[in-house]
Design an enzyme around this catalytic site. Structure first.
Site, short mmCIF file in Angstrom:
data_model
loop_
_atom_site.label_atom_id
_atom_site.label_comp_id
_atom_site.label_asym_id
_atom_site.label_seq_id
_atom_site.Cartn_x
_atom_site.Cartn_y
_atom_site.Cartn_z
N TYR A 20 0.83 -1.21 0.00
CA TYR A 20 0.00 0.00 0.00
C TYR A 20 0.86 1.26 0.00
O TYR A 20 0.65 2.18 0.79
CB TYR A 20 -0.96 -0.02 1.20
CG TYR A 20 -1.62 -1.36 1.40
CD1 TYR A 20 -2.57 -1.82 0.46
CD2 TYR A 20 -1.27 -2.21 2.44
CE1 TYR A 20 -3.17 -3.06 0.60
CE2 TYR A 20 -1.86 -3.46 2.58
CZ TYR A 20 -2.79 -3.88 1.66
OH TYR A 20 -3.36 -5.12 1.79
N TYR A 148 -12.84 -7.16 5.35
CA TYR A 148 -11.64 -7.26 4.52
C TYR A 148 -11.39 -8.73 4.21
O TYR A 148 -11.36 -9.56 5.11
CB TYR A 148 -10.40 -6.66 5.22
CG TYR A 148 -9.16 -6.85 4.39
CD1 TYR A 148 -8.90 -6.02 3.29
CD2 TYR A 148 -8.27 -7.89 4.65
CE1 TYR A 148 -7.79 -6.21 2.49
CE2 TYR A 148 -7.15 -8.09 3.85
CZ TYR A 148 -6.91 -7.25 2.78
OH TYR A 148 -5.82 -7.45 1.98
N ASP A 249 -14.30 -16.40 6.97
CA ASP A 249 -12.92 -16.01 6.72
C ASP A 249 -12.19 -15.88 8.06
O ASP A 249 -12.27 -14.84 8.72
CB ASP A 249 -12.90 -14.69 5.93
CG ASP A 249 -11.49 -14.21 5.62
OD1 ASP A 249 -10.53 -14.79 6.17
OD2 ASP A 249 -11.35 -13.24 4.85
N LYS A 278 -2.54 -16.63 7.34
CA LYS A 278 -1.74 -15.86 8.30
C LYS A 278 -0.98 -16.70 9.33
O LYS A 278 0.13 -17.11 9.05
CB LYS A 278 -2.63 -14.81 8.96
CG LYS A 278 -2.97 -13.67 7.98
CD LYS A 278 -3.43 -12.42 8.67
CE LYS A 278 -3.33 -11.21 7.77
NZ LYS A 278 -4.51 -10.92 6.97
C1 PLP Z 1 -4.97 -10.91 5.61
C2 PLP Z 1 -6.34 -11.35 5.33
C3 PLP Z 1 -6.69 -11.87 4.07
C4 PLP Z 1 -5.72 -11.96 2.92
O1 PLP Z 1 -4.63 -12.79 3.19
P1 PLP Z 1 -3.28 -12.63 2.31
O2 PLP Z 1 -2.42 -13.73 2.78
O3 PLP Z 1 -2.74 -11.27 2.63
O4 PLP Z 1 -3.67 -12.74 0.89
C5 PLP Z 1 -8.00 -12.29 3.90
N1 PLP Z 1 -8.91 -12.21 4.88
C6 PLP Z 1 -8.61 -11.72 6.11
C7 PLP Z 1 -9.65 -11.67 7.16
C8 PLP Z 1 -7.32 -11.26 6.37
O5 PLP Z 1 -7.01 -10.75 7.56
#
Ligand code: PLP
Length: 434
Positions: A20, A148, A249, A278
């Site tokens: 970013y 997100y 997610d 992550k």
């Molecule tokens: C970081 C994140 C993503 C994306 O993961 P990347 O490994 O950066 O592509 C998707 N959803 C959530 C909730 C996140 O925190």
């Protein structure tokens, strides 16, 4: 600082994009020499206490000897092999763990190499599920604002449409349904208002909706907001009622961050599809996973073409899988719940008194996440600079100054972290008033 570092940083600023960021970057990035535990050593030998766990991921701190040993062993045996037509122990043993630990009923797994891709795969599964059931009209998604889900094109389209980072692509992105964000507050009593808005969209559009996508309990990069488990429970029930799949997610929340191993456990739900990333490898290598139910995988497999058309080059990379196994075993053999409670009570005790301070909108804490929301969004860089002066690494965005330290951060470093955070915020706020 050694002059060769100076040259490296100049090259970096001129040629390498950072997340970013502008090119060339307006502010020079900071060189890092090495890491150990929750300490980051900068190029000029200054030591910072890490408040970010490298974006939620490094839950055991850096360079953990148990994980490093597992990584060394796997490097010797087989760092990589293609996953097309071949398989290996690290992938199988990791899958066994994830299927056992994740909410009951998720027992099919797809490995990929980043969180965004895990979400893309989840969306693809959902669309293909309905195509297989000969309902190809069910191709839209429903989500909530302030979310997100990643930076790739399908995931950008379900990030918060207003304050998200992706609105400049609005013309290109698919249009999906956005319900209002859940009322903020983990401990909030049930408020039917927000769920009613979600339900209204479902009632009206369920014929064209394939899946609902939501971050369970914690909305991360879209606003660092916490919401009540009851809302998630209701979302799941509404999805079932209106025949829409639920994609959870858990890329940020998975593996203990909120105090439960998976945030879905707060609401005692099993989504149809679950995404992990992550902290899956303890923040050491890039790896992600999409889990789903027998039902979804069966429908996809019985339909035409039957194949799930996805296959990243580095799918189920053995080194990453072995690292993930070591991270999960380390987590489960550690007193992680006590650690989260210890961090939560310290964050509450240290940060909550900032509530009511001039320039601060709200302070909130859940599990090992502490958030200070400022009234204005232009102080991030100053807070960061003052935090570094106080020996602390933070990466504020917009109005949000937050921390999510490693679970095993020593208490003394945790105190340094919150002290530095408070000093940095107060200093930046007082400068802004001058
Ligand atoms: C970081 C994140 C993503 C994306 O993961 P990347 O490994 O950066 O592509 C998707 N959803 C959530 C909730 C996140 O925190």
């Amino acid at each position: 600082m050694k002059s060769d570092w100076q040259q490296l940083l100049e090259f970096d600023q001129k040629h390498i994009w950072h997340p970013y960021a502008k090119m060339p970057s307006a502010v020079a990035t900071i060189g890092v020499q090495k890491t150990q535990g929750s300490i980051i050593t900068l190029a000029d030998n200054r030591e910072l206490v890490d408040g970010m766990s490298s974006w939620w991921a490094c839950i055991h701190g850096y360079n953990h000897p148990v994980i490093q040993k597992a990584m060394h062993q796997q490097i010797e045996i087989m760092p990589h092999i293609m996953f097309g037509g071949l398989t290996h122990q690290p992938a199988i043993e990791l899958a066994q763990r994830l299927i056992t630990l994740s909410p009951a009923g998720l027992d099919k797994i797809f490995f990929s190499d980043s969180g965004s891709v895990a979400m893309e795969v989840a969306i693809k599964m959902a669309l293909q599920y309905w195509i297989s059931l000969q309902q190809p009209n069910k191709k839209q998604l429903i989500t909530v604002k302030a979310g997100y889900h990643g930076d790739t094109f399908a995931t950008m389209a379900i990030c918060d449409p207003d304050n998200g980072m992706h609105h400049i692509f609005n013309q290109t992105l698919r249009k999906h349904h956005f319900a209002p964000a859940p009322q903020p507050g983990f401990h909030l009593d049930s408020d039917d208002q927000d769920i009613k808005a979600f339900e209204a969209l479902l009632i009206k559009h369920h014929h064209s909706i394939a899946a609902a996508c939501i971050e369970p309990i914690v909305q991360g990069a879209g606003g660092m907001r916490f919401y009540r488990p009851d809302y998630l429970k209701q979302i799941q029930q509404l999805c079932q009622k209106h025949k829409v799949l639920l994609i959870a997610d858990e890329i940020a929340t998975g593996f203990g961050r909120t105090g439960k191993l998976f945030a879905c456990e707060w609401a005692e739900i099993t989504p149809d599809i679950l995404c992990l990333g992550k902290s899956l490898t303890g923040g050491n290598l890039t790896l992600a996973a999409t889990l789903t139910t027998n039902t979804v995988s069966q429908v996809i497999s019985d339909g035409a073409p039957g194949l799930l058309m996805h296959g990243p080059t580095f799918m189920a990379n053995p080194l990453a899988c072995a690292t993930a196994i070591a991270s999960i075993d380390l987590l489960l053999s550690s007193p992680w719940q006590e650690n989260i409670q210890r961090i939560e009570s310290h964050l509450q005790q240290a940060l909550l008194p900032l509530n009511g301070y001039s320039g601060i909108k709200e302070v909130r804490v859940l599990g090992a996440i502490g958030v200070v929301e400022l009234e204005k969004g232009d102080l991030g860089e100053r807070v960061q600079a003052h935090a570094i002066e106080s020996g602390v690494w933070l990466r504020p965005f917009g109005k949000l100054v937050y921390t999510m330290p490693a679970f095993n951060i020593p208490q003394e470093q945790l105190k340094r972290l919150t002290n530095g955070m408070i000093v940095a915020i107060k200093t930046a706020l007082s400068e802004a008033q001058d």
